[in-house]
Design an enzyme around this catalytic site. Structure first.
Site, PDB file in Angstrom:
ATOM      1  N   GLU A  54       0.848  -1.201   0.000  1.00 47.91           N
ATOM      2  CA  GLU A  54       0.000   0.000   0.000  1.00 47.91           C
ATOM      3  C   GLU A  54       0.887   1.258   0.000  1.00 47.91           C
ATOM      4  OE1 GLU A  54      -2.436   0.259   3.545  1.00 47.91           O
ATOM      5  OE2 GLU A  54      -3.862   1.610   2.566  1.00 47.91           O
ATOM      6  N   LYS A 131      -9.724   1.690  -2.302  1.00 47.65           N
ATOM      7  CA  LYS A 131      -9.946   1.187  -0.929  1.00 47.65           C
ATOM      8  C   LYS A 131     -11.372   1.520  -0.526  1.00 47.65           C
ATOM      9  CE  LYS A 131      -7.378   1.111   3.478  1.00 47.65           C
ATOM     10  NZ  LYS A 131      -6.153   1.603   4.142  1.00 47.65           N
ATOM     11  N   CYS A 173      -5.601  -3.370   2.500  1.00 51.54           N
ATOM     12  CA  CYS A 173      -5.353  -3.294   3.931  1.00 51.54           C
ATOM     13  C   CYS A 173      -6.625  -3.401   4.780  1.00 51.54           C
ATOM     14  CB  CYS A 173      -4.562  -2.020   4.221  1.00 51.54           C
ATOM     15  SG  CYS A 173      -3.611  -2.127   5.757  1.00 51.54           S
TER      16      CYS A 173
END
Ligand SMILES: NC(=O)CC(=O)C(=O)O
Length: 299
Positions: A54, A131, A173
């Site tokens: 990331e 995300k 994540c």
């Protein structure tokens, strides 16, 4: 939901994968050069799918995302989008699939997203994932972080067809904490769930490996968690410990907190074997609870 191309589901042949665990600093050009050097190294070890962490091109800090953000499109202007251009070139120069960690992406309205772009071995943009669950947490005595201070959230589950191999599900994540998208991607035929990440030293020891193994066991697929390495001088020292888990939840590759590259070979027979031994895929009680994979519009 985005499905790029089509595919029939599970892993069709052995696939050597690599997770590149590096940390990023304030110098974007240096971050890109380091990523390229490591991708070339992983390709020279015959990895066919290479994952970056990331925010590999920028510091992981809400104050930095806007400054490091770039537009993303199929026709890349290397002046405006040096990070996405670098990823496309890494893919075409090495002939590998590149899961491009994430890069702060700026859209036409000026919104910023935390975006993973996926490139084919020809350097073509196959898909991108924004995300979807922003990392807004406040653990007393530990970490406080608020991505939504500067980032907007994505709004689609991303499944990518890797030609010749099958499908992967993609998250970034914090997305891995949410079981639903991983279930949906797996039920739509993904053989692996891939999470470019930068966990932290408060939640990392508690949840990182647990989540990586849980998502693998829940769905009987491979999981790949590719973290930033730990830089003690950074305002955000990441957890590290990149790992690959198999469909039984066993860790087949891992490292510690320093810069490293991990490798694993994903085998099609392993998914089938675990699903035959523990047949949860056909023991679901959709007479009692809904099948969430069918509730999502596939477009
Ligand atoms: N950095 C993240 O997005 C997630 C994380 O560190 C956590 O879930 O904890």
């Amino acid at each position: 939901m985005q499905i790029s191309n089509s595919g029939d589901g599970l892993l069709k042949k052995s696939l050597k994968v690599a997770c590149i665990q590096i940390s990023s600093g304030p110098n974007k050009a240096r971050n890109l050069a380091k990523a390229r050097e490591k991708v070339l190294q992983a390709a020279s070890e015959r990895a066919s799918l290479i994952v970056l962490p990331e925010c590999f091109n920028s510091p992981y800090s809400t104050a930095s995302f806007r400054e490091y953000a770039e537009p993303l499109s199929h026709s890349i202007d290397p002046q405006k989008s040096p990070s996405f251009a670098a990823l496309a070139k890494m893919a075409s120069d090495t002939g590998t699939f590149i899961i491009g960690g994430s890069v702060p992406e700026r859209d036409l309205s000026g919104n910023i997203y935390n975006t993973c772009a996926v490139y084919s071995p020809q350097g073509k943009l196959l898909a991108s994932h924004r995300k979807m669950h922003l990392f807004d947490i406040n653990v007393a005595g530990g970490i406080s972080f608020c991505e939504s201070d500067t980032l907007s959230a994505g709004n689609k589950i991303t499944i990518v067809d890797l030609e010749g191999y099958g499908r992967i599900g993609l998250g970034i994540c914090y997305d891995m904490r949410f079981a639903e998208p991983s279930t949906i991607a797996s039920r739509q035929g993904a053989f692996a769930l891939i999470y470019p990440s930068a966990f932290n030293t408060t939640t990392g020891p508690l949840h990182w490996e647990l989540l990586g193994r849980a998502r693998a066991v829940d769905n009987q697929v491979y999981t790949m968690l590719c973290s930033q390495s730990r830089d003690p001088a950074s305002s955000y020292p990441a957890w590290g410990y990149s790992m690959v888990a198999d469909p039984m939840g066993q860790i087949v590759a891992k490292t510690e907190e320093k810069e490293d590259i991990i490798y694993a070979t994903l085998e099609p027979g392993v998914i089938t074997k675990s699903r035959t031994a523990i047949p949860i895929t056909c023991q679901r009680r959709h007479d009692v609870y809904p099948d969430i994979a069918k509730l999502v519009d596939l477009q």
